[in-house]
Design a protein around this motif. Structure first.
Motif, PDB file in Angstrom:
ATOM      1  N   GLU A 371       0.763 -27.666 -13.894  1.00 33.81           N
ATOM      2  CA  GLU A 371      -0.127 -27.281 -12.795  1.00 33.81           C
ATOM      3  C   GLU A 371       0.646 -26.548 -11.701  1.00 33.81           C
ATOM      4  O   GLU A 371       0.129 -25.629 -11.071  1.00 33.81           O
ATOM      5  CB  GLU A 371      -0.806 -28.520 -12.221  1.00 33.81           C
ATOM      6  CG  GLU A 371      -1.766 -29.188 -13.198  1.00 33.81           C
ATOM      7  CD  GLU A 371      -2.361 -30.473 -12.644  1.00 33.81           C
ATOM      8  OE1 GLU A 371      -1.977 -30.870 -11.521  1.00 33.81           O
ATOM      9  OE2 GLU A 371      -3.207 -31.074 -13.336  1.00 33.81           O
ATOM     10  N   GLU A 372       1.888 -26.960 -11.459  1.00 36.97           N
ATOM     11  CA  GLU A 372       2.750 -26.332 -10.470  1.00 36.97           C
ATOM     12  C   GLU A 372       4.136 -26.146 -11.085  1.00 36.97           C
ATOM     13  O   GLU A 372       4.436 -26.692 -12.144  1.00 36.97           O
ATOM     14  CB  GLU A 372       2.835 -27.184  -9.200  1.00 36.97           C
ATOM     15  CG  GLU A 372       1.492 -27.380  -8.502  1.00 36.97           C
ATOM     16  CD  GLU A 372       1.614 -28.256  -7.274  1.00 36.97           C
ATOM     17  OE1 GLU A 372       2.698 -28.843  -7.068  1.00 36.97           O
ATOM     18  OE2 GLU A 372       0.622 -28.370  -6.529  1.00 36.97           O
ATOM     19  N   ALA A 373       4.968 -25.385 -10.399  1.00 33.30           N
ATOM     20  CA  ALA A 373       6.314 -25.139 -10.899  1.00 33.30           C
ATOM     21  C   ALA A 373       7.049 -26.451 -11.162  1.00 33.30           C
ATOM     22  O   ALA A 373       7.003 -27.377 -10.350  1.00 33.30           O
ATOM     23  CB  ALA A 373       7.089 -24.286  -9.897  1.00 33.30           C
ATOM     24  N   MET A 374       7.714 -26.517 -12.293  1.00 32.34           N
ATOM     25  CA  MET A 374       8.401 -27.747 -12.692  1.00 32.34           C
ATOM     26  C   MET A 374       9.685 -27.366 -13.419  1.00 32.34           C
ATOM     27  O   MET A 374       9.729 -26.398 -14.180  1.00 32.34           O
ATOM     28  CB  MET A 374       7.494 -28.588 -13.601  1.00 32.34           C
ATOM     29  CG  MET A 374       8.077 -29.917 -14.031  1.00 32.34           C
ATOM     30  SD  MET A 374       6.938 -30.844 -15.114  1.00 32.34           S
ATOM     31  CE  MET A 374       5.553 -31.140 -14.019  1.00 32.34           C
ATOM     32  N   PHE A 398       8.443 -23.532 -19.923  1.00 32.93           N
ATOM     33  CA  PHE A 398       7.146 -23.580 -19.258  1.00 32.93           C
ATOM     34  C   PHE A 398       6.496 -22.206 -19.321  1.00 32.93           C
ATOM     35  O   PHE A 398       7.144 -21.186 -19.042  1.00 32.93           O
ATOM     36  CB  PHE A 398       7.298 -24.031 -17.802  1.00 32.93           C
ATOM     37  CG  PHE A 398       7.614 -25.487 -17.655  1.00 32.93           C
ATOM     38  CD1 PHE A 398       6.614 -26.437 -17.764  1.00 32.93           C
ATOM     39  CD2 PHE A 398       8.918 -25.914 -17.439  1.00 32.93           C
ATOM     40  CE1 PHE A 398       6.907 -27.785 -17.645  1.00 32.93           C
ATOM     41  CE2 PHE A 398       9.217 -27.261 -17.312  1.00 32.93           C
ATOM     42  CZ  PHE A 398       8.210 -28.207 -17.418  1.00 32.93           C
ATOM     43  N   VAL A 399       5.238 -22.185 -19.710  1.00 33.34           N
ATOM     44  CA  VAL A 399       4.492 -20.935 -19.861  1.00 33.34           C
ATOM     45  C   VAL A 399       3.154 -21.069 -19.156  1.00 33.34           C
ATOM     46  O   VAL A 399       2.729 -22.177 -18.792  1.00 33.34           O
ATOM     47  CB  VAL A 399       4.268 -20.602 -21.361  1.00 33.34           C
ATOM     48  CG1 VAL A 399       5.591 -20.348 -22.065  1.00 33.34           C
ATOM     49  CG2 VAL A 399       3.503 -21.733 -22.055  1.00 33.34           C
ATOM     50  N   THR A 400       2.491 -19.950 -18.958  1.00 33.13           N
ATOM     51  CA  THR A 400       1.153 -19.995 -18.351  1.00 33.13           C
ATOM     52  C   THR A 400       0.082 -20.297 -19.393  1.00 33.13           C
ATOM     53  O   THR A 400      -0.927 -20.918 -19.094  1.00 33.13           O
ATOM     54  CB  THR A 400       0.825 -18.670 -17.651  1.00 33.13           C
ATOM     55  OG1 THR A 400       0.990 -17.593 -18.595  1.00 33.13           O
ATOM     56  CG2 THR A 400       1.768 -18.440 -16.482  1.00 33.13           C
ATOM     57  N   VAL A 401       0.329 -19.865 -20.647  1.00 25.35           N
ATOM     58  CA  VAL A 401      -0.629 -20.089 -21.736  1.00 25.35           C
ATOM     59  C   VAL A 401       0.153 -20.348 -23.019  1.00 25.35           C
ATOM     60  O   VAL A 401       1.115 -19.635 -23.319  1.00 25.35           O
ATOM     61  CB  VAL A 401      -1.556 -18.864 -21.942  1.00 25.35           C
ATOM     62  CG1 VAL A 401      -2.497 -19.116 -23.119  1.00 25.35           C
ATOM     63  CG2 VAL A 401      -2.363 -18.574 -20.689  1.00 25.35           C
ATOM     64  N   ILE A 402      -0.269 -21.367 -23.767  1.00 26.35           N
ATOM     65  CA  ILE A 402       0.305 -21.610 -25.084  1.00 26.35           C
ATOM     66  C   ILE A 402      -0.466 -20.768 -26.095  1.00 26.35           C
ATOM     67  O   ILE A 402      -1.698 -20.820 -26.134  1.00 26.35           O
ATOM     68  CB  ILE A 402       0.227 -23.097 -25.452  1.00 26.35           C
ATOM     69  CG1 ILE A 402       1.125 -23.909 -24.506  1.00 26.35           C
ATOM     70  CG2 ILE A 402       0.651 -23.332 -26.900  1.00 26.35           C
ATOM     71  CD1 ILE A 402       1.080 -25.401 -24.726  1.00 26.35           C
ATOM     72  N   PRO A 403       0.214 -19.960 -26.906  1.00 28.26           N
ATOM     73  CA  PRO A 403      -0.494 -19.091 -27.869  1.00 28.26           C
ATOM     74  C   PRO A 403      -1.373 -19.904 -28.820  1.00 28.26           C
ATOM     75  O   PRO A 403      -0.966 -20.946 -29.332  1.00 28.26           O
ATOM     76  CB  PRO A 403       0.647 -18.414 -28.626  1.00 28.26           C
ATOM     77  CG  PRO A 403       1.833 -18.513 -27.726  1.00 28.26           C
ATOM     78  CD  PRO A 403       1.677 -19.804 -26.984  1.00 28.26           C
ATOM     79  N   LYS A 404      -2.590 -19.397 -29.039  1.00 34.21           N
ATOM     80  CA  LYS A 404      -3.543 -20.060 -29.933  1.00 34.21           C
ATOM     81  C   LYS A 404      -4.202 -19.024 -30.825  1.00 34.21           C
ATOM     82  O   LYS A 404      -4.272 -17.836 -30.492  1.00 34.21           O
ATOM     83  CB  LYS A 404      -4.618 -20.807 -29.139  1.00 34.21           C
ATOM     84  CG  LYS A 404      -4.107 -21.927 -28.250  1.00 34.21           C
ATOM     85  CD  LYS A 404      -5.256 -22.596 -27.518  1.00 34.21           C
ATOM     86  CE  LYS A 404      -4.786 -23.780 -26.683  1.00 34.21           C
ATOM     87  NZ  LYS A 404      -3.971 -23.340 -25.532  1.00 34.21           N
ATOM     88  N   GLY A 405      -4.731 -19.498 -31.957  1.00 40.81           N
ATOM     89  CA  GLY A 405      -5.480 -18.642 -32.857  1.00 40.81           C
ATOM     90  C   GLY A 405      -6.911 -18.467 -32.395  1.00 40.81           C
ATOM     91  O   GLY A 405      -7.317 -18.966 -31.342  1.00 40.81           O
ATOM     92  N   ALA A 406      -7.711 -17.781 -33.213  1.00 43.92           N
ATOM     93  CA  ALA A 406      -9.102 -17.474 -32.849  1.00 43.92           C
ATOM     94  C   ALA A 406      -9.943 -18.729 -32.666  1.00 43.92           C
ATOM     95  O   ALA A 406     -10.907 -18.741 -31.900  1.00 43.92           O
ATOM     96  CB  ALA A 406      -9.725 -16.579 -33.911  1.00 43.92           C
ATOM     97  N   THR A 407      -9.595 -19.829 -33.358  1.00 37.89           N
ATOM     98  CA  THR A 407     -10.368 -21.062 -33.261  1.00 37.89           C
ATOM     99  C   THR A 407      -9.817 -22.014 -32.206  1.00 37.89           C
ATOM    100  O   THR A 407     -10.289 -23.137 -32.085  1.00 37.89           O
ATOM    101  CB  THR A 407     -10.389 -21.798 -34.613  1.00 37.89           C
ATOM    102  OG1 THR A 407      -9.036 -22.122 -34.988  1.00 37.89           O
ATOM    103  CG2 THR A 407     -11.025 -20.937 -35.684  1.00 37.89           C
ATOM    104  N   GLY A 408      -8.804 -21.562 -31.445  1.00 42.27           N
ATOM    105  CA  GLY A 408      -8.209 -22.426 -30.445  1.00 42.27           C
ATOM    106  C   GLY A 408      -7.117 -23.322 -30.991  1.00 42.27           C
ATOM    107  O   GLY A 408      -6.643 -24.232 -30.310  1.00 42.27           O
ATOM    108  N   LYS A 409      -6.675 -23.062 -32.204  1.00 44.97           N
ATOM    109  CA  LYS A 409      -5.669 -23.898 -32.849  1.00 44.97           C
ATOM    110  C   LYS A 409      -4.270 -23.377 -32.556  1.00 44.97           C
ATOM    111  O   LYS A 409      -4.012 -22.180 -32.640  1.00 44.97           O
ATOM    112  CB  LYS A 409      -5.905 -23.926 -34.361  1.00 44.97           C
ATOM    113  CG  LYS A 409      -4.995 -24.877 -35.116  1.00 44.97           C
ATOM    114  CD  LYS A 409      -5.407 -24.943 -36.581  1.00 44.97           C
ATOM    115  CE  LYS A 409      -4.561 -25.939 -37.354  1.00 44.97           C
ATOM    116  NZ  LYS A 409      -4.981 -26.054 -38.771  1.00 44.97           N
ATOM    117  N   ILE A 410      -3.366 -24.307 -32.220  1.00 46.74           N
ATOM    118  CA  ILE A 410      -1.970 -23.959 -32.022  1.00 46.74           C
ATOM    119  C   ILE A 410      -1.249 -24.046 -33.363  1.00 46.74           C
ATOM    120  O   ILE A 410      -1.365 -25.048 -34.068  1.00 46.74           O
ATOM    121  CB  ILE A 410      -1.307 -24.915 -31.004  1.00 46.74           C
ATOM    122  CG1 ILE A 410      -1.978 -24.788 -29.634  1.00 46.74           C
ATOM    123  CG2 ILE A 410       0.183 -24.635 -30.895  1.00 46.74           C
ATOM    124  CD1 ILE A 410      -1.519 -25.827 -28.640  1.00 46.74           C
TER     125      ILE A 410
END
Length: 422
Positions: A371-374, A398-410
């Motif tokens: 949520e905040e810098a860590m 730490f990233v802003t978004v974790i890459p996911k596929g079209a179905t939301g699967k990591i």
């Protein structure tokens, strides 16, 4: 009969579609033929699937956004007689020598191909009818409970469990193809006795948007494990959470009618006997997970999943066998570490995956959204107080978004492969 977004398809409409199919040369005699279907209109697709099922035709469903040339190549790889693309009237015959006739009509799909070349898997309509009957028996829903299907009907979860099982119990499913969440929330409000079929990411977004109204009644998840954050968010909505578990070769294997944890796979359907055995059988005797193996009428399916069979016969998911991280001979199960990190204040999402290490072979890596810098040291310290040192992530980003596929699967495998080429 069914509804797509706000548009209803009646039995009369369905019968009209059938009569039109009988006039098309490529659909006049489907017995023993395989058809690849790449059709965007869900109502037309369902009518066509039921027509082919009734008349002895096999089907291979292809996602509607697939380009024509890719769809034609997939059709040829599967030995189909032809491809219906965009509309049932648009037929592309297979001119190759790969056309295969089926003595028994089946539903075909390709495996995900995450651990090798995708494999064509076929299940007979007879087996699917048995699955649907057992599924409806286990889920225990009445005909008036409205299914709202968020997953694509080109996927077996959306088609078989969301639509065909619903029709079999006399319910009228609503298929949602509109990405606007306001439509889904409106349907939930209009049909308070509902069950929403989705994958964890879809259900999570729905719960986040639905506060404080409308009330969510039943949500069913499948396709991938639910994270602790997703489970807790959905549990707080006050709805009943269900989860179904299966694989390409077997369809639905088990169903939890009321999830107690994100790992709760419920009880096997009546036609399946599930045991935990395989290469780590001795460890399972000591309370350690082992591969879940499902058996039914002479068919044995090795799921590739590590889990536990509890004393009451219910199943608990632990990890994909391919995801287990071996740190100097010690096994690390990603979900266990992810749950510890998820409990840390300020962590919104995280994924644990395998990295390479010159000494221990594997190392534990973490990608997280905060949520905040860590600082990574803060997360590592949190883990060291709650996990053995070998399970604590060595590399943390730490990233802003974790890459996911079209179905939301990591895809942990994709993250591992990306690291390998860096």
């Amino acid at each position: 009969m069914l509804q797509v977004n706000r548009n209803k398809t009646s039995v009369t409409d369905h019968e009209r579609n059938w009569r039109s199919y009988m006039q098309l040369p490529h659909l006049r005699d489907p017995l023993g033929k395989r058809y690849a279907l790449c059709i965007a209109d869900a109502s037309s697709l369902i009518s066509l699937v039921l027509y082919l099922k009734e008349n002895g035709g096999s089907i291979l469903l292809i996602h509607a956004n697939t380009p024509l040339e890719t769809a034609r190549a997939t059709m040829s790889d599967a030995g189909c007689a032809g491809l219906l693309f965009g509309d049932p009237t648009n037929f592309y015959a297979n001119r190759e020598q790969s056309v295969i006739a089926d003595s028994e009509a089946k539903v075909y799909q390709f495996s995900s191909g995450t651990t090798g070349r995708p494999k064509l898997i076929g299940r007979s309509w007879h087996a699917i009818n048995e699955e649907i009957a057992a599924y409806n028996e286990a889920i225990g829903l009445e005909a008036w409970s409205t299914p709202i299907v968020l997953t694509p009907v080109t996927h077996s979860y959306g088609l078989l469990c969301g639509v065909l099982a619903s029709l079999a119990r006399g319910a009228e499913p609503i298929i949602v193809t509109n990405a606007n969440p306001k439509l889904t929330l409106g349907l939930i409000r209009d049909f308070p006795d509902h069950i929403v079929y989705g994958v964890p990411a879809q259900l999570q977004a729905l719960a986040a948007l639905s506060q404080p109204q409308p009330a969510l009644r039943r949500l069913i998840s499948s396709g991938m494990p639910m994270s602790l954050q997703q489970f807790e968010l959905l549990s707080q909505s006050g709805c009943t959470l269900l989860q179904q578990y299966g694989c390409s070769e077997a369809g639905c294997i088990s169903l939890s009618a009321s999830m107690q944890s994100p790992h709760d796979l419920g009880v096997p359907l009546r036609q399946w006997n599930v045991s935990a055995n395989g290469p780590v059988q001795e460890e399972h005797k000591q309370g350690m997970p082992a591969e879940l193996v499902a058996e039914s009428d002479g068919l044995t399916v090795r799921t590739g999943d590590l889990g536990l069979v509890n004393e009451d016969g219910s199943l608990t998911f632990v990890s994909r066998m391919d995801d287990v991280i071996n740190v100097g001979g010690l096994k690390v199960y990603p979900l266990e570490v992810e749950e510890v990190i998820a409990s840390m204040p300020g962590i919104k999402e995280n994924v644990i995956y395998r990295g390479s290490h010159p000494v221990s072979g594997d190392k534990v890596k973490c990608m997280a959204v905060a949520e905040e810098a860590m600082m990574p040291e803060a997360l590592r310290e949190w883990c060291l107080k709650r996990l053995p040192a070998y399970k604590v992530p060595l590399d943390i980003s730490f990233v802003t978004v974790i890459p996911k596929g079209a179905t939301g699967k990591i895809s942990r495998r994709q993250l591992e492969q990306e690291e390998a080429v860096q």
